[in-house]
Motif scaffolding. Structure first.
Motif, short mmCIF file in Angstrom:
data_model
loop_
_atom_site.label_atom_id
_atom_site.label_comp_id
_atom_site.label_asym_id
_atom_site.label_seq_id
_atom_site.Cartn_x
_atom_site.Cartn_y
_atom_site.Cartn_z
N ASP A 160 -14.03 28.03 0.92
CA ASP A 160 -14.40 26.78 0.26
C ASP A 160 -14.46 26.95 -1.26
O ASP A 160 -14.04 26.05 -2.02
CB ASP A 160 -15.75 26.27 0.76
N GLU A 161 -14.98 28.08 -1.72
CA GLU A 161 -15.07 28.33 -3.17
C GLU A 161 -13.68 28.43 -3.78
O GLU A 161 -13.42 27.91 -4.87
CB GLU A 161 -15.86 29.61 -3.42
N ALA A 162 -12.77 29.11 -3.07
CA ALA A 162 -11.39 29.21 -3.56
C ALA A 162 -10.74 27.83 -3.61
O ALA A 162 -10.06 27.48 -4.59
CB ALA A 162 -10.59 30.15 -2.66
N ASN A 163 -10.96 27.05 -2.56
CA ASN A 163 -10.37 25.70 -2.51
C ASN A 163 -10.91 24.82 -3.64
O ASN A 163 -10.17 24.02 -4.22
CB ASN A 163 -10.65 25.05 -1.15
N GLN A 164 -12.20 24.94 -3.93
CA GLN A 164 -12.81 24.16 -5.01
C GLN A 164 -12.17 24.51 -6.35
O GLN A 164 -11.90 23.62 -7.18
CB GLN A 164 -14.32 24.41 -5.07
N ASP A 165 -11.92 25.80 -6.58
CA ASP A 165 -11.30 26.21 -7.84
C ASP A 165 -9.84 25.76 -7.92
O ASP A 165 -9.34 25.46 -9.01
CB ASP A 165 -11.40 27.73 -8.02
N LEU A 166 -9.16 25.70 -6.79
CA LEU A 166 -7.80 25.18 -6.78
C LEU A 166 -7.82 23.69 -7.13
O LEU A 166 -7.03 23.23 -7.97
CB LEU A 166 -7.16 25.38 -5.40
N TYR A 167 -8.72 22.97 -6.52
CA TYR A 167 -8.86 21.54 -6.80
C TYR A 167 -9.19 21.29 -8.28
O TYR A 167 -8.68 20.35 -8.90
CB TYR A 167 -9.96 20.94 -5.91
N SER A 168 -10.04 22.14 -8.83
CA SER A 168 -10.49 21.97 -10.22
C SER A 168 -9.48 22.50 -11.24
O SER A 168 -9.69 22.32 -12.44
CB SER A 168 -11.84 22.68 -10.42
#
Length: 253
Positions: A160-168
Protein backbone atom coordinates in the motif's frame (compact mmCIF):
# COMPACT_ATOMS: atom_id res chain seq x y z
CA UNK A 1 -4.66 -47.93 38.04
CA UNK A 2 -4.73 -49.40 34.54
CA UNK A 3 -8.17 -47.85 33.94
CA UNK A 4 -6.98 -44.45 35.21
CA UNK A 5 -3.97 -44.61 32.91
CA UNK A 6 -6.15 -45.57 29.95
CA UNK A 7 -8.55 -42.73 30.71
CA UNK A 8 -5.68 -40.24 30.92
CA UNK A 9 -4.36 -41.49 27.60
CA UNK A 10 -7.76 -41.02 25.97
CA UNK A 11 -8.04 -37.50 27.34
CA UNK A 12 -4.56 -36.66 26.09
CA UNK A 13 -5.39 -38.06 22.65
CA UNK A 14 -8.60 -36.05 22.56
CA UNK A 15 -6.78 -32.85 23.47
CA UNK A 16 -4.18 -33.47 20.77
CA UNK A 17 -6.89 -34.11 18.19
CA UNK A 18 -8.60 -30.86 19.12
CA UNK A 19 -5.38 -28.80 19.12
CA UNK A 20 -5.80 -25.58 17.17
CA UNK A 21 -3.72 -25.08 14.04
CA UNK A 22 -2.58 -21.47 13.87
CA UNK A 23 -2.70 -20.17 10.30
CA UNK A 24 -0.26 -17.29 9.94
CA UNK A 25 -1.29 -14.50 7.57
CA UNK A 26 0.70 -11.27 7.10
CA UNK A 27 -0.47 -8.56 9.49
CA UNK A 28 0.14 -6.00 6.73
CA UNK A 29 -3.08 -5.67 4.64
CA UNK A 30 -2.77 -7.24 1.19
CA UNK A 31 -6.17 -6.90 -0.49
CA UNK A 32 -7.90 -8.74 -2.01
CA UNK A 33 -6.03 -11.64 -0.38
CA UNK A 34 -6.31 -10.52 3.24
CA UNK A 35 -7.33 -7.29 4.98
CA UNK A 36 -8.91 -6.36 8.32
CA UNK A 37 -12.10 -4.39 8.83
CA UNK A 38 -12.47 -1.61 11.42
CA UNK A 39 -13.15 -4.21 14.11
CA UNK A 40 -10.00 -6.16 13.28
CA UNK A 41 -11.80 -9.05 11.59
CA UNK A 42 -9.84 -10.42 8.62
CA UNK A 43 -11.35 -11.35 5.28
CA UNK A 44 -10.24 -11.84 1.71
CA UNK A 45 -9.58 -14.55 -0.83
CA UNK A 46 -6.69 -16.17 1.01
CA UNK A 47 -8.51 -16.07 4.35
CA UNK A 48 -11.50 -17.84 2.78
CA UNK A 49 -9.25 -20.39 1.07
CA UNK A 50 -7.47 -21.06 4.38
CA UNK A 51 -10.81 -21.65 6.11
CA UNK A 52 -11.97 -23.91 3.28
CA UNK A 53 -8.78 -25.97 3.49
CA UNK A 54 -9.14 -26.35 7.24
CA UNK A 55 -12.74 -27.51 6.83
CA UNK A 56 -11.79 -29.99 4.09
CA UNK A 57 -8.89 -31.32 6.19
CA UNK A 58 -11.09 -31.49 9.33
CA UNK A 59 -8.74 -29.16 11.20
CA UNK A 60 -9.60 -26.67 13.93
CA UNK A 61 -7.86 -23.50 12.73
CA UNK A 62 -7.25 -19.97 13.96
CA UNK A 63 -6.24 -17.09 11.70
CA UNK A 64 -3.17 -15.47 13.28
CA UNK A 65 -1.87 -12.18 11.82
CA UNK A 66 1.92 -12.03 11.96
CA UNK A 67 4.40 -9.43 10.73
CA UNK A 68 5.64 -10.42 7.26
CA UNK A 69 9.33 -9.88 8.08
CA UNK A 70 9.09 -12.30 10.99
CA UNK A 71 6.63 -14.81 9.62
CA UNK A 72 9.16 -17.60 8.91
CA UNK A 73 10.85 -17.17 12.33
CA UNK A 74 7.36 -17.28 13.90
CA UNK A 75 6.70 -20.58 12.11
CA UNK A 76 10.03 -22.05 13.16
CA UNK A 77 9.49 -20.78 16.72
CA UNK A 78 6.05 -22.46 16.81
CA UNK A 79 4.08 -19.24 17.31
CA UNK A 80 2.18 -20.28 14.18
CA UNK A 81 1.82 -23.67 12.49
CA UNK A 82 1.14 -22.81 8.83
CA UNK A 83 1.96 -19.79 6.68
CA UNK A 84 -0.75 -18.75 4.23
CA UNK A 85 0.39 -15.28 3.21
CA UNK A 86 0.90 -15.36 -0.56
CA UNK A 87 4.35 -16.85 0.00
CA UNK A 88 5.99 -18.03 -3.21
CA UNK A 89 7.66 -21.43 -3.20
CA UNK A 90 11.33 -20.63 -3.79
CA UNK A 91 14.55 -22.61 -3.49
CA UNK A 92 15.85 -20.28 -0.78
CA UNK A 93 12.74 -20.63 1.39
CA UNK A 94 12.56 -24.38 0.78
CA UNK A 95 15.93 -24.70 2.51
CA UNK A 96 14.32 -23.44 5.73
CA UNK A 97 10.71 -24.67 5.59
CA UNK A 98 8.48 -27.17 3.78
CA UNK A 99 5.68 -26.27 1.40
CA UNK A 100 2.40 -27.78 0.31
CA UNK A 101 1.46 -27.99 -3.34
CA UNK A 102 0.79 -24.52 -4.76
CA UNK A 103 -2.73 -23.13 -4.37
CA UNK A 104 -2.32 -20.22 -6.75
CA UNK A 105 0.17 -19.02 -9.31
CA UNK A 106 0.18 -15.63 -11.04
CA UNK A 107 2.88 -13.58 -12.77
CA UNK A 108 4.78 -10.57 -11.44
CA UNK A 109 4.00 -7.29 -13.20
CA UNK A 110 5.17 -3.72 -13.52
CA UNK A 111 2.63 -0.95 -12.92
CA UNK A 112 3.28 2.61 -14.10
CA UNK A 113 1.30 5.81 -14.78
CA UNK A 114 -1.00 5.65 -17.79
CA UNK A 115 0.66 6.81 -20.98
CA UNK A 116 4.20 6.24 -19.68
CA UNK A 117 5.00 3.82 -22.53
CA UNK A 118 7.13 1.90 -20.04
CA UNK A 119 8.07 -1.71 -20.78
CA UNK A 120 8.37 -4.35 -18.00
CA UNK A 121 12.09 -4.96 -18.38
CA UNK A 122 15.48 -3.39 -17.67
CA UNK A 123 15.28 -1.18 -20.76
CA UNK A 124 11.90 0.19 -19.74
CA UNK A 125 13.08 0.90 -16.18
CA UNK A 126 16.31 2.60 -17.21
CA UNK A 127 16.77 5.65 -14.98
CA UNK A 128 13.45 5.08 -13.17
CA UNK A 129 12.60 4.74 -9.48
CA UNK A 130 11.01 1.33 -8.87
CA UNK A 131 9.06 0.52 -5.71
CA UNK A 132 8.87 -2.96 -4.18
CA UNK A 133 7.68 -4.45 -0.89
CA UNK A 134 10.37 -5.51 1.60
CA UNK A 135 11.31 -9.16 2.04
CA UNK A 136 9.38 -10.32 -1.02
CA UNK A 137 10.34 -12.15 -4.19
CA UNK A 138 9.70 -8.86 -5.99
CA UNK A 139 12.45 -7.14 -4.02
CA UNK A 140 14.86 -10.00 -4.77
CA UNK A 141 13.90 -10.02 -8.45
CA UNK A 142 14.24 -6.25 -8.84
CA UNK A 143 17.63 -6.22 -7.15
CA UNK A 144 18.87 -8.97 -9.46
CA UNK A 145 17.39 -7.81 -12.76
CA UNK A 146 16.83 -4.05 -12.46
CA UNK A 147 19.43 -2.69 -10.03
CA UNK A 148 21.86 -1.70 -12.78
CA UNK A 149 19.15 -0.06 -14.88
CA UNK A 150 16.91 1.69 -12.35
CA UNK A 151 18.11 4.90 -10.71
CA UNK A 152 16.76 3.54 -7.41
CA UNK A 153 14.94 0.50 -6.08
CA UNK A 154 12.90 1.91 -3.23
CA UNK A 155 11.81 -0.64 -0.60
CA UNK A 156 8.55 -0.31 1.36
CA UNK A 157 7.21 -2.19 4.35
CA UNK A 158 3.80 -2.62 2.69
CA UNK A 159 2.54 -2.70 -0.88
CA UNK A 160 0.00 0.00 0.00
CA UNK A 161 2.85 2.41 0.81
CA UNK A 162 4.49 1.71 -2.55
CA UNK A 163 1.17 2.19 -4.34
CA UNK A 164 0.58 5.50 -2.55
CA UNK A 165 3.98 6.80 -3.67
CA UNK A 166 3.25 5.71 -7.24
CA UNK A 167 -0.06 7.55 -7.13
CA UNK A 168 1.64 10.64 -5.68
CA UNK A 169 4.36 10.62 -8.32
CA UNK A 170 7.23 10.01 -5.91
CA UNK A 171 8.24 6.87 -7.79
CA UNK A 172 7.91 5.86 -11.45
CA UNK A 173 6.71 2.25 -11.16
CA UNK A 174 6.08 -0.67 -8.83
CA UNK A 175 6.60 -4.39 -9.20
CA UNK A 176 4.18 -6.77 -7.49
CA UNK A 177 1.82 -9.69 -8.04
CA UNK A 178 -0.53 -9.30 -11.01
CA UNK A 179 -3.70 -10.01 -9.03
CA UNK A 180 -2.92 -7.56 -6.23
CA UNK A 181 -2.06 -4.90 -8.78
CA UNK A 182 -5.19 -5.58 -10.84
CA UNK A 183 -7.15 -4.77 -7.70
CA UNK A 184 -5.13 -1.56 -7.29
CA UNK A 185 -5.52 -0.26 -10.86
CA UNK A 186 -9.27 -0.92 -10.69
CA UNK A 187 -9.58 1.21 -7.55
CA UNK A 188 -10.19 4.97 -7.42
CA UNK A 189 -6.63 5.73 -6.38
CA UNK A 190 -5.22 3.30 -8.93
CA UNK A 191 -7.04 4.95 -11.83
CA UNK A 192 -3.80 6.88 -12.40
CA UNK A 193 -1.97 3.81 -13.47
CA UNK A 194 -1.93 0.67 -15.57
CA UNK A 195 -0.25 -2.72 -15.72
CA UNK A 196 2.37 -2.41 -18.45
CA UNK A 197 3.14 -6.14 -18.56
CA UNK A 198 4.68 -9.19 -16.93
CA UNK A 199 8.36 -9.19 -16.00
CA UNK A 200 10.39 -11.96 -17.67
CA UNK A 201 10.04 -15.11 -15.57
CA UNK A 202 12.83 -16.21 -13.24
CA UNK A 203 11.65 -19.31 -11.39
CA UNK A 204 14.74 -19.34 -9.17
CA UNK A 205 13.42 -16.12 -7.57
CA UNK A 206 9.71 -15.88 -8.38
CA UNK A 207 9.22 -19.53 -7.50
CA UNK A 208 6.76 -22.23 -8.48
CA UNK A 209 3.59 -20.56 -7.29
CA UNK A 210 2.23 -19.84 -3.82
CA UNK A 211 2.02 -22.63 -1.27
CA UNK A 212 1.37 -23.02 2.45
CA UNK A 213 4.55 -23.06 4.51
CA UNK A 214 5.12 -25.57 7.30
CA UNK A 215 7.94 -26.70 9.54
CA UNK A 216 10.01 -29.49 8.05
CA UNK A 217 8.97 -32.87 9.41
CA UNK A 218 5.27 -31.93 9.66
CA UNK A 219 4.50 -34.50 6.99
CA UNK A 220 1.06 -35.51 8.26
CA UNK A 221 -0.20 -31.92 8.29
CA UNK A 222 1.34 -31.30 4.87
CA UNK A 223 -0.42 -34.36 3.42
CA UNK A 224 -3.75 -33.27 4.92
CA UNK A 225 -3.42 -29.81 3.38
CA UNK A 226 -2.35 -31.21 -0.01
CA UNK A 227 -5.39 -33.47 0.00
CA UNK A 228 -7.57 -30.50 0.98
CA UNK A 229 -6.17 -28.36 -1.86
CA UNK A 230 -7.02 -31.13 -4.33
CA UNK A 231 -10.48 -31.57 -2.79
CA UNK A 232 -11.57 -27.93 -2.96
CA UNK A 233 -10.21 -27.67 -6.50
CA UNK A 234 -12.26 -30.72 -7.50
CA UNK A 235 -15.51 -30.01 -5.67
CA UNK A 236 -15.86 -26.42 -6.90
CA UNK A 237 -15.21 -24.64 -3.60
CA UNK A 238 -12.00 -23.09 -4.92
CA UNK A 239 -13.73 -21.62 -7.99
CA UNK A 240 -16.70 -20.46 -5.93
CA UNK A 241 -14.41 -18.45 -3.63
CA UNK A 242 -12.24 -17.21 -6.50
CA UNK A 243 -15.21 -15.94 -8.49
CA UNK A 244 -16.12 -13.62 -5.60
CA UNK A 245 -12.80 -11.79 -5.91
CA UNK A 246 -11.40 -12.21 -9.43
CA UNK A 247 -12.72 -12.15 -12.97
CA UNK A 248 -10.12 -14.67 -14.21
CA UNK A 249 -8.47 -17.81 -12.89
CA UNK A 250 -5.48 -17.37 -10.62
CA UNK A 251 -4.46 -21.02 -10.69
CA UNK A 252 -2.08 -22.38 -13.30
CA UNK A 253 -0.13 -25.62 -13.30
Amino acid sequence: MIMATATAALLTAGAAAAETVKIGIASEPYPPFAAPDSAGNWSGWEVEIANALCEAADLECEITPTGWDGIIPSLLGEQIDVIMASMSITEDRAEKIAFTDHYYKTPAVIVAPKGSDMTPNAEGLDGKILGVQASTTHQAYAQKHFEDAASEIRVYQTQDEANQDLYSGRIDAVQADSIAMADFVNSDIGDCCEIVGNVPDDESILGKGVGAGLRKGEDELREKLNAAIAEIRENGTYDEITDKYFSTTIYSE
